[in-house]
Design a protein around this motif. Sequence first.
Motif, PDB file in Angstrom:
ATOM      1  N   TRP A  15       6.727  -1.780  -8.168  1.00  0.00           N
ATOM      2  CA  TRP A  15       5.388  -2.359  -7.950  1.00  0.00           C
ATOM      3  C   TRP A  15       4.637  -1.403  -7.025  1.00  0.00           C
ATOM      4  O   TRP A  15       4.412  -1.704  -5.860  1.00  0.00           O
ATOM      5  CB  TRP A  15       5.499  -3.740  -7.329  1.00  0.00           C
ATOM      6  CG  TRP A  15       6.217  -4.735  -8.184  1.00  0.00           C
ATOM      7  CD1 TRP A  15       7.530  -5.040  -8.164  1.00  0.00           C
ATOM      8  CD2 TRP A  15       5.641  -5.545  -9.209  1.00  0.00           C
ATOM      9  NE1 TRP A  15       7.822  -5.985  -9.103  1.00  0.00           N
ATOM     10  CE2 TRP A  15       6.667  -6.323  -9.769  1.00  0.00           C
ATOM     11  CE3 TRP A  15       4.338  -5.686  -9.740  1.00  0.00           C
ATOM     12  CZ2 TRP A  15       6.465  -7.231 -10.806  1.00  0.00           C
ATOM     13  CZ3 TRP A  15       4.130  -6.590 -10.769  1.00  0.00           C
ATOM     14  CH2 TRP A  15       5.188  -7.352 -11.301  1.00  0.00           C
ATOM     15  N   ARG A  19      -1.760  -0.535  -6.450  1.00  0.00           N
ATOM     16  CA  ARG A  19      -2.455  -1.738  -5.985  1.00  0.00           C
ATOM     17  C   ARG A  19      -3.764  -1.887  -6.741  1.00  0.00           C
ATOM     18  O   ARG A  19      -4.406  -0.902  -7.091  1.00  0.00           O
ATOM     19  CB  ARG A  19      -2.754  -1.629  -4.494  1.00  0.00           C
ATOM     20  CG  ARG A  19      -1.502  -1.515  -3.645  1.00  0.00           C
ATOM     21  CD  ARG A  19      -1.542  -2.494  -2.510  1.00  0.00           C
ATOM     22  NE  ARG A  19      -0.413  -2.284  -1.590  1.00  0.00           N
ATOM     23  CZ  ARG A  19      -0.134  -3.124  -0.602  1.00  0.00           C
ATOM     24  NH1 ARG A  19      -0.886  -4.184  -0.402  1.00  0.00           N
ATOM     25  NH2 ARG A  19       0.889  -2.900   0.190  1.00  0.00           N
ATOM     26  N   ARG A  76      -0.229  -5.762  -5.525  1.00  0.00           N
ATOM     27  CA  ARG A  76       0.573  -4.777  -6.244  1.00  0.00           C
ATOM     28  C   ARG A  76       0.537  -5.027  -7.745  1.00  0.00           C
ATOM     29  O   ARG A  76       0.462  -6.176  -8.188  1.00  0.00           O
ATOM     30  CB  ARG A  76       2.019  -4.816  -5.750  1.00  0.00           C
ATOM     31  CG  ARG A  76       2.175  -4.241  -4.363  1.00  0.00           C
ATOM     32  CD  ARG A  76       3.556  -4.457  -3.814  1.00  0.00           C
ATOM     33  NE  ARG A  76       3.642  -3.901  -2.485  1.00  0.00           N
ATOM     34  CZ  ARG A  76       3.988  -2.633  -2.242  1.00  0.00           C
ATOM     35  NH1 ARG A  76       4.291  -1.805  -3.238  1.00  0.00           N
ATOM     36  NH2 ARG A  76       4.033  -2.180  -1.011  1.00  0.00           N
TER      37      ARG A  76
END
Lengths: 311, 542
Positions: free
Chosen positions: B365, B368, B374
Amino acid sequence: MISALRWLLRRLALAVLVVLGAATVAFAALHLAPGDPVRAVIGTLNPSQDLVDRVRVDLGLDQPLATQYGQLLGRLVTGDLGESYQLHRPVAEVIASEIGWTAQLAMASLVLALAPSVLLAVTTAGRRPALRRLSTVLELITASSPTFWIGTLLLAVFSFRLRLFPAAGGDGIEGLVLPAAAQAVGLIGIFTQVLRQSMERALDEPFALSARARGTGETALRLRHALRHALIPVVTLSGWITGALFSGAVVVETVFSRPGLGRTLVTAILGRDLPVVIGVVVVAAALFTLINLVVDLLYRVVDPRLREQAA
Amino acid sequence: MHNRSSLRHSPLCVALLVVGLTACGTDSGGGTASQPTTGGALTYATPVEPDCLDPAVSARDVTALVDRNIFDSLVQQKPDGSFQPWLAERWETAADGRSYTFHLRTGVRFHDGTPLDAGAVKATLDHAVDPATESRYAAGLIAGYQGTEVVDPHTAVVRLDRPNASFLQALSAPYLGIQSPRALQGDPAGRCDKPVGSGPYRFVKWEKKVGVELSRNPDYAWPPKDAGHTGPARLDSLKITFVPEDTVRVGALTSGQVQAVASVPPGRAKTLGGTVQVLRAESPGAPYTIYFNSAPGTVLADVRVRQALRRAVDLDQLVKAVYFGQYQRAWSPLTPATPFYDDATKGAFTFDQAEANRLLDEAGWTTRDGAGYRVRDGRRLTLRWPHTADMERDQRGLIGQGVQAQARQVGIEIQYTQVDQGTIGELIGKRALDLFDVSFTRPEPDILRYFFGTDSTLEKGGGNIFGLDIPGLDKLLTGGVSTLDQAERTRLYADAQRYVVDNAISLPVYVPTSLVGVTRDVHGIEFGAGAYPLFYDAWIAR
């Protein structure tokens, strides 16, 4: 006379429709709301499927909605309100045991609200500008204070500190004073405003002038002549007052831990006890239409002009 | 039989020690009267009303509180999780763990005059599992019950279809308190309103929405072994009233209108002082916990995401702020008051958002989105956490908001949405949620199997709502419930608790704690295994 009878019959038929309508709305709302009443009745996080099925059949909730609705109407017509899911008692019995508490509270609140309102209206209508202004401010404050807050405040002072009244569950007069007062405070503001306004109007009428001309004193004039006229709008408000007292009971009964229809209704809604909710709605609607009917009937007695219009 | 000397100190302190508790109130003022007195009436105000006083029917905590005074059990659970005689003088467990032989005490009479015999045990247990009873809880406690055999008037053999190490605990709960067989034969309609047991108090009346009234059973002579005294209860009468508003309950206590109240708001516990004292008892069972949906295919299936979420939240601070230091932060999936609780899980991880960020990066992840959350493969890192205010206690909404805000700082979006009870049931049915929060009171480590066992999924009527299948944990939990060997159970449950914490299978938050306010002239209130107060030894100084 015949026309009056016809008028009454028509109004009664309409009243029945209103009550059935209220029951229908309650039924629809409860069934449209998401969530399974069976699970709410059982109340545990994750009941077994067997138990869920069994309770569902017991409560008749396995039937199609149309059938359930038909059964509801059938029962209502015969005056049967069904049995509570959670209390395992007939709804009529539940309501019968609770309505006295709420009625007692309502009557006491009404008396506690009317007495000071009349006094304030008589003293301040059209005179004593300083007092009148002060009263107006107070009326605004009391009318807009939440009953919940007033109730807690009254408890803090008169029960917790001065220990004059019980905080919870007192039966008899001493248990009634604080709840009734909490409920009355909000009404005083509204009653006083209505009363004063109509009293000021009555004082401008020719009969007031002729009474004054006969030498009637100001206070006697207000009490004997103007007050009667001023009370008519309050009678008009009866339906609204009934509603206000009933919805007020929901809050007051919870704050003061009193039994009554208001708290019964809240518990029933949270627990999705459909028969109790519908039962209370039906009784409240019946009461409401009945009071409005009586008020209209009184008008016809009081005011001959209405009789002709109705023919 | 019982410890007289400790009574001379402070009965309230004894009460706290019984449940193994922290703060033992500074018992000054009138609180040290030495000789218990008989007589008087005690009123206890509690926010909730029972739905039914037949203990076999109701699942509510408040029913246990009321019924514990009316009903006795076959055995009593001690704070360390072991059991001692009560209505059963002694008992034997068959080698295969599938049958229990109870030898009943003689001379015990129910409130209606019926003597206690093996038939009463059979009637009580049969009544609990009878489908017509529609038991919400008691029947589940003795799942696997096959029947009771009346060997002679004072010997009953209870048979199970499989070994169940939590069976004695189930029998010790008020929900399976022994009922008068004559009362059970009567009209089923009124059973909720007419509980008949053999306990220290008799049922007098239940005024709906007002309270339940009990009076002393003058014939009582069969308390559990370590009770504070023998013979009848000291109070003439006990009233349990229902006062839903917190402020009103506390006000009624401080003004002396009631002698004891349940659920003192944590924020008030310290400021009460003066004529009032607050007793604390931590609940046994599962703490208030956020359960993770880590089933295959979910976001939380990745252990790194679960660990990251755990490290993202400063629970120490949050629990302290919301509960004014009155409730402890939880670490283990069992609370410290639960038998077989393992202290080794304490401090297993720290609040460390940098580490949380690193774990999330490692899990892929990495990028952003505009809102700062994320994203992986075009999908935002979102966790659905529906909750319902109807069931909420202890201002848990604040905890939820705190977790949500801190998760956001490391780029996890938590959709903490309020829905009604019906919707939450639907979402659980569809498994359309990632987080679920609940606490559960039961002084028995088998509660872990209820939440995590493959034999406790939703379909099987258990609390494993996500249908988790964790073989390593499952083995420990089925092992724990199938053996009666205490040392073996200790080992298995310690391993199970560590397994849950090491693998970040859930996030324990705080230990629900019973805060009972009493006036200083009230003595001898102890806590039962379920953290509800007991009134058998209670007395009021005059």
